[in-house]
Design a protein around this motif. Sequence first.
Motif, PDB file in Angstrom:
ATOM      1  N   GLY A 102       9.150  -6.301  11.235  1.00  0.00           N
ATOM      2  CA  GLY A 102       7.949  -5.711  11.321  1.00  0.00           C
ATOM      3  C   GLY A 102       7.819  -4.372  10.620  1.00  0.00           C
ATOM      4  N   SER A 103       9.127  -3.629  10.553  1.00  0.00           N
ATOM      5  CA  SER A 103       8.770  -2.411   9.886  1.00  0.00           C
ATOM      6  C   SER A 103       8.661  -2.679   8.227  1.00  0.00           C
ATOM      7  CB  SER A 103      10.221  -1.686  10.031  1.00  0.00           C
ATOM      8  OG  SER A 103      11.267  -2.288   9.323  1.00  0.00           O
ATOM      9  N   VAL A 104       8.069  -1.540   7.724  1.00  0.00           N
ATOM     10  CA  VAL A 104       7.692  -1.569   6.202  1.00  0.00           C
ATOM     11  C   VAL A 104       9.022  -2.472   5.207  1.00  0.00           C
ATOM     12  CG1 VAL A 104       7.067  -0.377   4.119  1.00  0.00           C
ATOM     13  CG2 VAL A 104       6.172   0.182   6.395  1.00  0.00           C
ATOM     14  N   CYS A 105      10.072  -2.046   5.565  1.00  0.00           N
ATOM     15  CA  CYS A 105      11.010  -2.445   4.882  1.00  0.00           C
ATOM     16  C   CYS A 105      11.551  -3.704   5.293  1.00  0.00           C
ATOM     17  CB  CYS A 105      12.462  -1.478   5.129  1.00  0.00           C
ATOM     18  SG  CYS A 105      11.997  -0.084   4.019  1.00  0.00           S
ATOM     19  N   ASN A 106      11.199  -4.303   6.444  1.00  0.00           N
ATOM     20  CA  ASN A 106      11.881  -5.364   7.121  1.00  0.00           C
ATOM     21  C   ASN A 106      10.777  -6.502   7.293  1.00  0.00           C
ATOM     22  OD1 ASN A 106      14.896  -4.736   7.140  1.00  0.00           O
ATOM     23  ND2 ASN A 106      13.830  -2.953   8.563  1.00  0.00           N
ATOM     24  N   ASP A 107       9.638  -6.319   6.787  1.00  0.00           N
ATOM     25  CA  ASP A 107       8.260  -7.369   7.189  1.00  0.00           C
ATOM     26  C   ASP A 107       8.614  -8.228   6.159  1.00  0.00           C
ATOM     27  OD1 ASP A 107       6.180  -8.529   7.743  1.00  0.00           O
ATOM     28  OD2 ASP A 107       4.692  -6.906   8.116  1.00  0.00           O
ATOM     29  N   LYS A 108       8.926  -9.413   6.477  1.00  0.00           N
ATOM     30  CA  LYS A 108       8.870 -10.551   5.627  1.00  0.00           C
ATOM     31  C   LYS A 108       7.668 -10.807   4.980  1.00  0.00           C
ATOM     32  CE  LYS A 108      13.025 -12.344   7.618  1.00  0.00           C
ATOM     33  NZ  LYS A 108      13.793 -13.772   8.271  1.00  0.00           N
ATOM     34  N   LYS A 109       6.595 -10.701   5.643  1.00  0.00           N
ATOM     35  CA  LYS A 109       5.229 -11.074   5.163  1.00  0.00           C
ATOM     36  C   LYS A 109       4.634 -10.130   4.039  1.00  0.00           C
ATOM     37  CE  LYS A 109       3.756 -12.848   9.837  1.00  0.00           C
ATOM     38  NZ  LYS A 109       2.861 -12.448  10.951  1.00  0.00           N
ATOM     39  N   ASP A 110       5.451  -8.994   3.923  1.00  0.00           N
ATOM     40  CA  ASP A 110       4.984  -8.265   3.023  1.00  0.00           C
ATOM     41  C   ASP A 110       5.811  -7.692   2.050  1.00  0.00           C
ATOM     42  OD1 ASP A 110       2.717  -6.428   2.245  1.00  0.00           O
ATOM     43  OD2 ASP A 110       3.047  -4.836   3.390  1.00  0.00           O
ATOM     44  N   LYS A 111       6.858  -8.775   1.587  1.00  0.00           N
ATOM     45  CA  LYS A 111       7.906  -8.664   0.689  1.00  0.00           C
ATOM     46  C   LYS A 111       7.281  -8.211  -0.874  1.00  0.00           C
ATOM     47  CE  LYS A 111      10.521 -12.204   1.092  1.00  0.00           C
ATOM     48  NZ  LYS A 111      11.471 -13.218   0.985  1.00  0.00           N
ATOM     49  N   ASP A 112       6.154  -8.828  -1.089  1.00  0.00           N
ATOM     50  CA  ASP A 112       5.873  -8.459  -2.454  1.00  0.00           C
ATOM     51  C   ASP A 112       5.168  -7.340  -2.531  1.00  0.00           C
ATOM     52  OD1 ASP A 112       6.397 -10.941  -3.401  1.00  0.00           O
ATOM     53  OD2 ASP A 112       4.148 -12.063  -2.994  1.00  0.00           O
TER      54      ASP A 112
ATOM     55  N   ARG B  39       6.121  -4.418  -1.177  1.00  0.00           N
ATOM     56  CA  ARG B  39       7.210  -3.600  -0.999  1.00  0.00           C
ATOM     57  C   ARG B  39       7.941  -3.746  -2.647  1.00  0.00           C
ATOM     58  NH1 ARG B  39      13.292  -3.586   1.695  1.00  0.00           N
ATOM     59  NH2 ARG B  39      14.205  -1.992   0.431  1.00  0.00           N
ATOM     60  N   GLY B  40       8.466  -4.840  -3.089  1.00  0.00           N
ATOM     61  CA  GLY B  40       9.041  -5.119  -4.129  1.00  0.00           C
ATOM     62  C   GLY B  40       8.010  -4.683  -5.521  1.00  0.00           C
ATOM     63  N   LEU B  41       6.630  -4.733  -5.599  1.00  0.00           N
ATOM     64  CA  LEU B  41       6.126  -4.444  -6.570  1.00  0.00           C
ATOM     65  C   LEU B  41       5.795  -2.823  -6.382  1.00  0.00           C
ATOM     66  CD1 LEU B  41       3.303  -7.092  -6.471  1.00  0.00           C
ATOM     67  CD2 LEU B  41       4.939  -6.835  -8.258  1.00  0.00           C
ATOM     68  N   THR B  42       5.905  -2.427  -5.322  1.00  0.00           N
ATOM     69  CA  THR B  42       5.790  -0.733  -5.525  1.00  0.00           C
ATOM     70  C   THR B  42       6.942  -0.160  -5.894  1.00  0.00           C
ATOM     71  OG1 THR B  42       4.086  -0.990  -3.505  1.00  0.00           O
ATOM     72  CG2 THR B  42       5.183   0.954  -3.678  1.00  0.00           C
ATOM     73  N   GLU B  43       8.106  -0.768  -5.581  1.00  0.00           N
ATOM     74  CA  GLU B  43       9.472  -0.134  -5.871  1.00  0.00           C
ATOM     75  C   GLU B  43       9.342  -0.272  -7.494  1.00  0.00           C
ATOM     76  OE1 GLU B  43      12.920  -1.314  -4.561  1.00  0.00           O
ATOM     77  OE2 GLU B  43      12.464  -1.434  -2.430  1.00  0.00           O
ATOM     78  N   LEU B  44       8.958  -0.919  -8.078  1.00  0.00           N
ATOM     79  CA  LEU B  44       8.782  -1.305  -9.431  1.00  0.00           C
ATOM     80  C   LEU B  44       8.055   0.003 -10.287  1.00  0.00           C
ATOM     81  CD1 LEU B  44       8.407  -4.962 -10.156  1.00  0.00           C
ATOM     82  CD2 LEU B  44      10.460  -3.660 -10.111  1.00  0.00           C
ATOM     83  N   VAL B  45       6.776  -0.039  -9.583  1.00  0.00           N
ATOM     84  CA  VAL B  45       5.868   1.350  -9.981  1.00  0.00           C
ATOM     85  C   VAL B  45       6.664   2.462  -9.819  1.00  0.00           C
ATOM     86  CG1 VAL B  45       3.876   2.255  -9.422  1.00  0.00           C
ATOM     87  CG2 VAL B  45       3.697   0.067  -9.444  1.00  0.00           C
ATOM     88  N   ARG B  46       7.254   2.769  -8.666  1.00  0.00           N
ATOM     89  CA  ARG B  46       7.854   3.960  -8.196  1.00  0.00           C
ATOM     90  C   ARG B  46       8.853   4.277  -9.602  1.00  0.00           C
ATOM     91  NH1 ARG B  46       4.121   4.888  -5.556  1.00  0.00           N
ATOM     92  NH2 ARG B  46       4.096   4.703  -3.392  1.00  0.00           N
ATOM     93  N   TYR B  47       9.866   3.297 -10.053  1.00  0.00           N
ATOM     94  CA  TYR B  47      10.685   3.555 -11.020  1.00  0.00           C
ATOM     95  C   TYR B  47       9.947   3.665 -12.482  1.00  0.00           C
ATOM     96  CZ  TYR B  47      14.614   2.942  -7.703  1.00  0.00           C
ATOM     97  OH  TYR B  47      15.512   3.236  -6.850  1.00  0.00           O
ATOM     98  N   ASP B  48       8.827   3.048 -12.391  1.00  0.00           N
ATOM     99  CA  ASP B  48       8.007   3.302 -14.043  1.00  0.00           C
ATOM    100  C   ASP B  48       7.584   4.844 -13.799  1.00  0.00           C
ATOM    101  OD1 ASP B  48       8.065   0.746 -14.729  1.00  0.00           O
ATOM    102  OD2 ASP B  48       6.119  -0.095 -13.789  1.00  0.00           O
ATOM    103  N   ASN B  49       7.195   5.252 -12.778  1.00  0.00           N
ATOM    104  CA  ASN B  49       6.689   6.720 -12.879  1.00  0.00           C
ATOM    105  C   ASN B  49       7.869   7.762 -12.850  1.00  0.00           C
ATOM    106  OD1 ASN B  49       4.202   5.831 -12.111  1.00  0.00           O
ATOM    107  ND2 ASN B  49       4.157   6.124  -9.979  1.00  0.00           N
ATOM    108  N   LEU B  50       9.013   7.468 -12.425  1.00  0.00           N
ATOM    109  CA  LEU B  50      10.144   8.327 -12.531  1.00  0.00           C
ATOM    110  C   LEU B  50      10.589   8.300 -14.036  1.00  0.00           C
ATOM    111  CD1 LEU B  50      12.281   7.507  -9.158  1.00  0.00           C
ATOM    112  CD2 LEU B  50      11.563   9.731 -10.158  1.00  0.00           C
TER     113      LEU B  50
END
Length: 336
Positions: A223-233, A235-246
């Motif tokens: 249920g945490s941000v990193c381990n919530d199976k309902k919110d995988k998309d 998390r994954g899409l946000t990680e992509l944006v973070r690396y785009d910004n970097l």
Amino acid sequence: MSNVAGEPPEFHPRVSVIICVLNGEEFVRSICEYTMEQTYKDIEVLLIVSDRSEDKTLEISREMAAKMPRATVYEYRDVGELGGSKNHGLERAKGDYMWFLDVDDKPSLHYLEELMGIADSENADVVGCNFRYSTDRSPIEEDDRRYKVCAMDGIAAAKLRATERYPVASWSMLYRREMVLKNGIRFEEGICEDISFTYKSLLHAEKVCFDYKPLYKYMITPGSVCNDKKDKDRRGLTELVRYDNLEKYIEGFPEEEFFRTRFSLLRIRSSGHLTFRTFGRYACGEEQREMLKRTPSRMAVMEGLFQRMFPPVYYLMMRTWFALVFYRSGRSYVPV
């Protein structure tokens, strides 16, 4: 906001412990006890409580702060999720160093004593430590053995981070507050906020140290941000944006081409956090194609093409690796 009664206005702690909480009533008492039991005492504690909390987090936080010698509770009008709440604490911290402690984890009681000892002896801007993933909520097993400590410049540390040999999580590090403020470093609002903050801190640091001793137990909490199976998309899409910004941020830094290569690979692999449906759209989409066109890395191009041509196979490989290797309970982040 509740203030520390009787604290002189010139109070200047060595470490600000910043704990951001949303619906964390189950964990607030224990994490406050961990901070009180730290063998290093020159600290302040800032409890940043989201106004989106629907449980008794705020009441329990106030109750615990009243028992602590230097604790303040801030009610955060939650407009920026984790990134915003951490910025809220950063901007109110007084310590020479900052520790962004997760509410549901289990740090060693010697965490601050050990890392501040390294920070002082090495005059380091950032000090990180090894940790263990765990599903066992018992206290961390204290370890009095001596481990290797590596000292390096910030670019070298950022390169280790980009190759997954230095952690990204802010709870595994102490950051010199003056260095962070001087360089205008802040958390990006939303989740996956540690990615950009840690890279930027390392890139600007003159000296970084890493302690190979596992001083922290990172709890794999359902249920945490990193381990919530309902919110995988998300998390994954946000990680992509973070690396785009970097990728834009590292323009002009030494080793720019190296970082572009690694960010391409990390974007490809981070997509494994998505649900299969969203992953399939990403792997075969225009965004991934454009990323491969601009990467300087043959390795990233080859892996990206494999992902694009065989999405189910690549996805299964990444999900298996996450489950059996990367997030395996009991595993140390860096082998010891």
